[in-house]
Design an enzyme around this catalytic site. Structure first.
Site, short mmCIF file in Angstrom:
data_model
loop_
_atom_site.label_atom_id
_atom_site.label_comp_id
_atom_site.label_asym_id
_atom_site.label_seq_id
_atom_site.Cartn_x
_atom_site.Cartn_y
_atom_site.Cartn_z
N ASP A 195 54.72 50.44 88.85
CA ASP A 195 55.94 51.13 89.26
C ASP A 195 55.60 51.97 90.49
OD1 ASP A 195 58.18 52.61 89.68
OD2 ASP A 195 58.33 53.41 87.64
N LYS A 216 63.13 54.97 96.19
CA LYS A 216 62.89 56.14 97.04
C LYS A 216 62.72 55.80 98.52
CE LYS A 216 61.96 59.03 93.18
NZ LYS A 216 61.27 58.80 91.93
N TYR A 233 57.07 58.28 84.19
CA TYR A 233 58.53 58.15 84.22
C TYR A 233 58.89 56.88 84.94
CZ TYR A 233 63.44 59.26 85.22
OH TYR A 233 64.81 59.23 85.33
C1 LIG Z 1 62.06 58.23 90.67
C2 LIG Z 1 61.34 57.24 89.87
C3 LIG Z 1 62.01 56.23 89.16
C4 LIG Z 1 63.51 56.19 89.04
O1 LIG Z 1 64.15 55.97 90.25
P1 LIG Z 1 65.70 56.37 90.38
O2 LIG Z 1 66.06 55.91 91.75
O3 LIG Z 1 65.75 57.86 90.19
O4 LIG Z 1 66.44 55.65 89.32
C5 LIG Z 1 61.27 55.25 88.54
N1 LIG Z 1 59.92 55.27 88.60
C6 LIG Z 1 59.24 56.23 89.24
C7 LIG Z 1 57.76 56.17 89.30
C8 LIG Z 1 59.92 57.25 89.89
O5 LIG Z 1 59.23 58.21 90.51
#
Ligand SMILES: *Cc1c(COP(=O)(O)O)cnc(C)c1O
Length: 429
Positions: free
Chosen positions: A239, A267, A144
């Protein structure tokens, strides 16, 4: 006076907010039942509108690695608030956090702050496309990267060819530029590169996956991707929205000793405020506006209150490096406790764990990618989730989410968790 409960609040919320929630997974749809409305949290505990206390094992999906309402971070925010909430002009606080991020992530030479993980990944792939002058990206099934159009692509059995949008509203045009491969499968990536010569701008992945449950990269997998990217002029994007500052100060990159070309963050970086960032090699980052041609902007990017929270969080982590071994120890104890419960009950489920990320999959298969993750019994997970909630433990409301352990989980809480796990596993079998 009307005393609101989670139930009454949820009923009211649904009148004004789609599904009553501002992010879908909060709705408990995949586990059954209604979401809890939270009033406050402190340390390891979260308190709902009905006055129940829960040991929080999600920690706002990662950010609250030090537990809730941490004093240093709260104090930094309160200080910042006094100087106005936003200027829309540069501040010194932005330099401080950028410098700190570059120190903690050696592959990041320059960094741009944004407001969410989604914004970070969207911007990073735009930059990769602009820099390489190529159109396609490769992502992995089950990873994701936020809700940007390019990432909402189902892989399915057509994985080797073209992406199919998995949300209405994502056009076929966008989808065709996202190629997908199974996680942990280098050969599939090689095949995609061969069939799209000189047209792949970037490979983006979670270096440790947390959005299909916790899945670790196989030995040599990340290095293999690094090598392929070098050979074919492809930008490697880690990511690290979830893993950054969680698996180590320098994220998964430090743990596995691999440098990404671009890194996306979120995060933990905001300490609980809405913050994201993307950064990497200077040469690539200088392709971003206003020095370079790739446009990316944000009215509230680098917001002073958010920067204060993020800076307090990152400085705390930097000056307490022992946190990471402590988190790992705590999480290992949880894992061992769960494993011992499983064996006492004659159950054969799989637990994946790395650092402070851990998942119990209701499957007896080894879980290495999305296909294997999907062998989990999600109905049973729903029962487990509701049972744990009943025991005062707040888990992520989905089989396909990792749990996040925070520094305030004491041995005593580990024991409570392991006892609850035993009781619930026993009751649902
Ligand atoms: C949570 C998450 C996102 C998205 O971040 P948001 O602040 O919710 O837009 C993207 N990549 C990873 C790996 C994530 O865990």
């Amino acid at each position: 006076m009307i005393i609101e409960t989670s139930k009454s609040l949820f009923n009211k919320a649904q009148n004004f907010i789609p599904g009553g929630v501002n992010s879908p997974v909060r709705a408990f749809k995949s586990v059954g039942g209604d979401p809890l409305f939270i009033k406050s949290a402190k340390g390891a505990y979260m308190y709902d509108a009905d006055g129940n206390a829960y040991i929080d094992m999600i920690n706002s999906w990662g950010p609250m690695i030090l537990g809730h309402a941490h004093e240093e971070i709260g104090a930094a925010v309160v200080e910042a608030v006094k100087t106005s909430l936003s200027f829309g002009a540069p501040t010194e606080a932005e330099i401080d956090i950028a410098e700190l991020i570059c120190e903690m992530f050696p592959s990041v030479e320059k960094v741009r702050m944004v407001n969410s993980g989604t914004e970070a990944t969207m911007s990073a792939i735009r930059l990769a496309r602009g820099y390489t002058d190529r159109e396609k990206i490769i992502k992995f099934e089950g990873c994701y990267h936020g809700h940007g159009d390019s990432f909402l692509i189902a892989a399915g059995s057509g994985a080797a060819t073209m992406g199919v949008p998995n949300s209405p509203g994502v056009t076929e045009g966008v989808a065709k530029d996202t190629l997908t491969a199974p996680y942990n499968d280098l050969e599939a990536v090689k095949a995609l590169i061969e069939s799209n010569p000189d047209n792949i701008a970037a490979i983006i992945l979670e270096p440790v996956a947390g959005n299909m449950g916790c899945i670790t990269p196989k030995e040599g997998y990340l290095q293999g991707l690094r090598t392929l990217c070098d050979e074919h002029g492809i930008i490697l994007i880690f990511d690290e929205v979830m893993t950054g500052f969680r698996l180590s100060q320098g994220g998964a990159q430090e743990l596995f000793n691999i440098s990404a070309d671009l890194t996306t963050m979120g995060k933990i970086i905001g300490g609980g405020m809405p913050v994201g960032a993307y950064g990497g090699k200077k040469e690539i980052m200088e392709y971003v506006s206003p020095v370079g041609p790739v446009y990316q902007a944000g009215t509230l990017s680098g917001n002073p209150v958010a920067m204060a929270a993020g800076y307090a969080m990152l400085s705390h982590l930097k000056s307490h490096p022992e946190i990471y071994s402590q988190l790992e120890n705590t999480t290992k104890k949880i894992k061992e406790g769960f494993e011992s419960n499983l064996s006492k009950l004659g159950l054969n489920y799989t637990i994946n764990q790395i650092g402070s990320m851990i998942s119990l999959f209701f499957s007896d298969k080894q879980i290495v990618d999305f296909e294997t993750a999907k062998t989990s019994d999600t109905e049973l997970f729903g029962k487990y989730f509701r049972g744990m909630l009943n025991e005062g433990v707040y888990l992520a409301p989905s089989q396909f989410e990792t749990l996040f352990v925070s520094t305030v989980i004491t041995d005593d809480l580990v024991n409570k968790l392991v006892e609850a796990n035993y009781k619930v596993l026993q009751s649902i079998h």
